[in-house]
Design an enzyme around this catalytic site. Sequence first.
Site, PDB file in Angstrom:
ATOM      1  N   GLY A 142       0.815  -1.215   0.000  1.00  0.00           N
ATOM      2  CA  GLY A 142       0.000   0.000   0.000  1.00  0.00           C
ATOM      3  C   GLY A 142       0.843   1.257   0.000  1.00  0.00           C
ATOM      4  CB  CYS A 179      -2.051   8.447   9.952  1.00  0.00           C
ATOM      5  SG  CYS A 179      -1.196   7.261   8.936  1.00  0.00           S
TER       6      CYS A 179
END
Length: 463
Positions: free
Chosen positions: A9, A267
């Site tokens: 990813g 995140c």
Amino acid sequence: MKICCIGAGYVGGPTMAMIAKQCPEISVHVVDLNQSRIDAWNSDELPVYEPGLYEVVREARGRNLTFSTNVDQAIAEADMIFIAVNTPTKHFGMGAGRAANLEFIEKCARQIAKVSEGHKIVVEKSTLPVRTAEAVKRILSSSSNGATFDVLSNPEFLAEGTAIEDLLDPDRVLIGGESQAAVKALADVYGQWVAREKILTTNLWSSELSKLTANAFLAQRVSSINAISALCEETEADIDEVSRAIGTDSRIGPKFLKASVGFGGSCFQKDILNLVYLCEHFGLREVADYWEQVVIMNDYQKRRFAERICRTMFNTVSDKKIAIWGFAFKKDTNDTRESAAIYVCRDLLRERARLVIYDPKVSKETIVSELLTALSDLSGTISETDRELVQSNVTVVNDAYDAANNAHAIAVLTEWDEFRELDYERIYDTMQKPAFVYDGRNILDRQKLTKIGFEIFAIGKSN
Ligand code: UDX
Ligand code: UDX
Ligand code: ADP
């Protein structure tokens, strides 16, 4: 030496490409379950858009960098195995909406235990709750082939859009572990291009916690400046002037003080919610509440932006055409995960606005899929009315001028450089009047636009 990385990813791909480029003598094999993602890594159209990434991949691919779906083979052959799979927020069961879903990490650990022989170093690259290494170690120790393992935590600090620069010249590399030999083996890999004094070593748990803490602090700075931006809009203070004034204090520093429509990305929100969940788990209610406020403030900032658009456009945007410039969560990436644009568009759609969306790197499929998800309920079900709303009220175009043509307003949601250099006289002429501009990134020249005739609203600036 052979390295394997599970997960191709945004983290696994660029990081491994950089290791392969810098260490030609190390063979790097990146594996993923997703065949189309692997096919893309093997093509000229990489699945991740990052400035400079293609050049790095092209140099190493076929030499010492391989992408495939042969997970078992790659694990079996490797001396060192990185786990870089996704750890999304859980959306079901215990801890739903907060805890990290560790299903993918655990599956990797079980797979490693199953196919490994001899001794291997397992490196946690994904961001994880503190003490995950404990579970990983337990699972690995169940290996039936007599294999032995050292577990390291080596969180990645790269930011999307600048991944290559960040990997080439990181502020620091963090390695947490118990075995000095394993820590040294990994430090030697980074030591090929990163100065030794920038390679920090800690115990496993400090390393895991440092990653969550770094992201929480960064997000907190954005929420702090965004909180002050709301006050600026009421008081004629100017948020950019305030940022500059406080940023010159060396204890505060100038970076990460840019007020915006809200932070996004895979995140910040996920890691803070994870931190909140951990604190609750240990009975630290006040600490949990403190950090949760960072996310609450971010939600407020996104909502406030959409509300300001409605309010200043005479309290209705129903059937009005609004050009949305930018959909990615920041410039120079095609990533839309948790992008503020999703939530602003959702709120405007609920007010029945007609949206014409342009982003230089995000595909129509991604935009539509993100909006459908945002309009769905917790179980992922979307009502027929909302589906029709997306179908009839969302258009995706290939050009900023096209988006603005005949629009009542423009909303800048990502700070792409190209938005600074457009022909605003031409845009003004093609728009409905009054021509409103909502600058969610404070990148436009207010004076110039006002002179042309636009009514411009920006973050942390009063009108
Ligand atoms: C502060 C500001 O720093 C100063 O710019 C402003 O003009 C007045 O308020 P002051 O209160 O004199 O200055 O001292 P400061 O060094 O900021 O410390 C404030 C408190 O924070 C102290 O009790 C200090 O012990 C504590 N502190 C500071 C910490 O606990 N940890 C730190 O890392 C820094
Ligand atoms: C972040 C961390 O920076 C990185 O160290 C970690 O490895 C992963 O998470 P990333 O999410 O890729 O990286 O990008 P970042 O540059 O941190 O931006 C996050 C969000 O905050 C973006 O939506 C950005 O637009 C926003 N932001 C950032 C602001 O609104 N203002 C700022 O001053 C900085
Ligand atoms: P990140 O931003 O953390 O890199 P991504 O979602 O971009 O997260 O990438 C994670 C990748 O990990 C995905 O491509 C996914 O298919 C892959 N993955 C998840 N679980 C496994 C697994 N058990 N084996 C191999 N690949 C996996």
